[in-house]
Motif scaffolding. Structure first.
Motif, PDB file in Angstrom:
ATOM      1  N   GLY A  20       0.815  -1.204   0.000  1.00  0.00           N
ATOM      2  CA  GLY A  20       0.000   0.000   0.000  1.00  0.00           C
ATOM      3  C   GLY A  20       0.847   1.252   0.000  1.00  0.00           C
ATOM      4  N   GLY A  21       0.385   2.275  -0.722  1.00  0.00           N
ATOM      5  CA  GLY A  21       1.036   3.582  -0.681  1.00  0.00           C
ATOM      6  C   GLY A  21       0.451   4.402   0.448  1.00  0.00           C
ATOM      7  N   GLY A  22       1.251   4.656   1.478  1.00  0.00           N
ATOM      8  CA  GLY A  22       0.774   5.381   2.652  1.00  0.00           C
ATOM      9  C   GLY A  22       0.598   6.865   2.349  1.00  0.00           C
ATOM     10  N   PRO A  23       0.114   7.641   3.334  1.00  0.00           N
ATOM     11  CA  PRO A  23      -0.180   7.218   4.702  1.00  0.00           C
ATOM     12  C   PRO A  23      -1.646   6.843   4.963  1.00  0.00           C
ATOM     13  CG  PRO A  23      -0.183   9.600   4.598  1.00  0.00           C
ATOM     14  CD  PRO A  23       0.142   9.113   3.209  1.00  0.00           C
ATOM     15  N   VAL A  24      -2.509   6.924   3.956  1.00  0.00           N
ATOM     16  CA  VAL A  24      -3.904   6.537   4.150  1.00  0.00           C
ATOM     17  C   VAL A  24      -3.984   5.018   4.226  1.00  0.00           C
ATOM     18  CG1 VAL A  24      -6.223   6.585   3.176  1.00  0.00           C
ATOM     19  CG2 VAL A  24      -4.733   8.594   2.970  1.00  0.00           C
TER      20      VAL A  24
ATOM     21  N   MET B  74       4.647   3.323  -7.197  1.00  0.00           N
ATOM     22  CA  MET B  74       3.804   3.918  -8.231  1.00  0.00           C
ATOM     23  C   MET B  74       2.494   4.382  -7.617  1.00  0.00           C
ATOM     24  SD  MET B  74       2.458   2.290 -11.822  1.00  0.00           S
ATOM     25  CE  MET B  74       0.793   1.867 -11.287  1.00  0.00           C
ATOM     26  N   MET B  75       2.042   5.565  -8.024  1.00  0.00           N
ATOM     27  CA  MET B  75       0.803   6.110  -7.497  1.00  0.00           C
ATOM     28  C   MET B  75      -0.006   6.742  -8.628  1.00  0.00           C
ATOM     29  SD  MET B  75       2.249   7.937  -3.994  1.00  0.00           S
ATOM     30  CE  MET B  75       0.675   7.906  -3.126  1.00  0.00           C
ATOM     31  N   ASP B  76      -1.325   6.660  -8.492  1.00  0.00           N
ATOM     32  CA  ASP B  76      -2.224   7.461  -9.316  1.00  0.00           C
ATOM     33  C   ASP B  76      -2.312   8.795  -8.588  1.00  0.00           C
ATOM     34  OD1 ASP B  76      -4.497   8.771 -10.345  1.00  0.00           O
ATOM     35  OD2 ASP B  76      -5.462   6.878 -10.875  1.00  0.00           O
ATOM     36  N   ILE B  77      -1.516   9.751  -9.028  1.00  0.00           N
ATOM     37  CA  ILE B  77      -1.324  10.963  -8.232  1.00  0.00           C
ATOM     38  C   ILE B  77      -2.589  11.813  -8.146  1.00  0.00           C
ATOM     39  CG2 ILE B  77       0.001  13.119  -8.103  1.00  0.00           C
ATOM     40  CD1 ILE B  77       2.408  11.431  -9.170  1.00  0.00           C
TER      41      ILE B  77
ATOM     42  N   THR C  91       5.073  -1.643  -6.423  1.00  0.00           N
ATOM     43  CA  THR C  91       4.606  -1.684  -5.039  1.00  0.00           C
ATOM     44  C   THR C  91       4.356  -0.255  -4.580  1.00  0.00           C
ATOM     45  OG1 THR C  91       5.057  -2.587  -2.835  1.00  0.00           O
ATOM     46  CG2 THR C  91       6.935  -1.677  -4.050  1.00  0.00           C
ATOM     47  N   HIS C  92       4.085  -0.061  -3.255  1.00  0.00           N
ATOM     48  CA  HIS C  92       3.694   1.269  -2.774  1.00  0.00           C
ATOM     49  C   HIS C  92       2.625   1.827  -3.713  1.00  0.00           C
ATOM     50  CE1 HIS C  92       3.980   5.558  -1.607  1.00  0.00           C
ATOM     51  NE2 HIS C  92       4.479   5.101  -0.469  1.00  0.00           N
ATOM     52  N   PHE C  93       1.622   0.998  -3.979  1.00  0.00           N
ATOM     53  CA  PHE C  93       0.610   1.318  -4.979  1.00  0.00           C
ATOM     54  C   PHE C  93      -0.560   2.042  -4.340  1.00  0.00           C
ATOM     55  CE2 PHE C  93      -3.330  -0.015  -7.221  1.00  0.00           C
ATOM     56  CZ  PHE C  93      -3.096   0.628  -8.424  1.00  0.00           C
ATOM     57  N   ALA C  94      -0.934   3.155  -4.936  1.00  0.00           N
ATOM     58  CA  ALA C  94      -2.145   3.874  -4.542  1.00  0.00           C
ATOM     59  C   ALA C  94      -2.894   4.212  -5.820  1.00  0.00           C
ATOM     60  CB  ALA C  94      -1.802   5.141  -3.760  1.00  0.00           C
TER      61      ALA C  94
END
Length: 329
Positions: free
Chosen positions: A41-45, A237-240, A291-294
């Motif tokens: 998971g992509g933190g901090p939520v 990677m994140m959907d910013i 990883t660190h996916f949001a």
């Protein structure tokens, strides 16, 4: 696993295999390496389906944690690893979503009488972090199991901290670990904060294989250089835009200055799908694990957009990992 995600995995090149976790006795002892995405998971939520960022690298009969987000102790238990078995820990940077599980690892290690050497590697500030955790452990370690006359035990026994900076490396048995500073922090170069703190990416070179872990970073020539020639790139990677919307929704009434700082951080200090594809293509890596996916999850049609966006620049193996996926580069 959804039918959509199963189809994607089925189409991956045979060079990268995802399978059920091996037992603690089986994994990593035959010279092969396994990378297990303990928390993706992509933190901090917080996320009900993804634990906070943490990974387990298994090689040569050793177990190495790479970041230790909240829930790490529970996640290693799912793959048959006890806290006393951890041989080293690598921390990419000091944001709480990457360090929140360290207190549990140290505390449970003490409670299970773990005394084998444990080295914690991390950026500047890691020693202060660990010293603070040691201080927080004093009441519990002093009371221990509450048995009168029991001999005292040192909760710091066997633990060493090694701070690394950009360009430095460490050799652990047959493995060489190289650290590079990335763009997750953007303090002015000569400022006191820039001197005090760095965010690191790591390259793990073992006989015949190389794995690069970006940690949290924005686009970064240093990380691309670190990844050049590696067999596997494990990238955040994140959907910013979506993450900004969710962060604002989770924090109603956030002061305007803080909201702007948060949006600037997410927009410049992280990677989106196109960024990951471009980084992987320029580095020439054959396989990428995200990883660190949001973002949108596999059950949502928009999830496939991330694959399409990455493919605009990159034609190698590309997969968005779930918790407890196993990769053998």
């Amino acid at each position: 696993m959804t039918r959509c995600r199963a189809a994607i995995i089925a189409g991956l090149a045979a060079a990268l295999v995802s399978a059920a976790p091996a037992t603690a006795q089986q994994a990593g002892g035959d010279g092969t390496a396994e990378w297990i995405t303990l928390g993706t998971g992509g933190g901090p939520v917080t996320n009900p389906s993804r634990s906070q960022p943490a990974n387990l690298l298994r090689f040569g009969g050793q177990d190495y944690l790479v970041d230790v987000g909240d829930g790490t102790a529970m996640q290693i238990g799912k793959v048959g690893v006890q806290t006393r078995m951890i041989d080293a820990i690598f921390i990419s940077h000091l944001h709480f979503d990457h360090t929140g599980g360290l207190a549990a690892i140290l505390g449970l290690r003490f409670q299970t009488s773990g005394r084998d050497p444990l080295t914690i590697y991390g950026p500047p500030g890691t020693r202060d972090l660990v010293d603070g955790l040691f201080a927080s452990m004093v009441p519990g370690a002093t009371a221990n199991y509450g048995v009168a006359g029991a001999p005292p035990a040192d909760h710091r026994a066997g633990i060493e901290v090694v701070e690394l900076r950009d360009g430095e490396s460490a050799t652990i048995g047959e493995m060489t670990v190289t650290a590079r500073g990335n763009s997750h922090y953007s303090f002015p170069p000569e400022s006191e904060l820039a001197k005090r703190f760095q965010s690191l990416s790591y390259r793990f070179d073992i006989p015949g294989k190389s794995i690069v872990y970006t940690g949290d970073t924005g686009p970064s020539p240093a990380v691309e250089d670190l990844a050049r020639g590696a067999d596997l790139l494990v990238a955040e990677m994140m959907d910013i835009p979506l993450t900004i919307t969710r962060m604002l929704a989770a924090n109603p009434g956030l002061p305007d200055a803080q909201a702007k700082a948060m949006q600037s951080h997410l927009a410049t200090h992280h990677l989106d799908a196109r960024d990951v594809g471009e980084m992987a293509a320029r580095a020439g890596v054959p396989a990428v694990v995200v990883t660190h996916f949001a973002g949108r999850e596999a059950a949502e049609p928009e999830h496939l957009d991330y694959y399409r966006q990455a493919r605009e620049a990159y034609d190698g193996v590309f997969m968005i990992a779930d918790d407890l996926d196993v990769f053998r580069p």
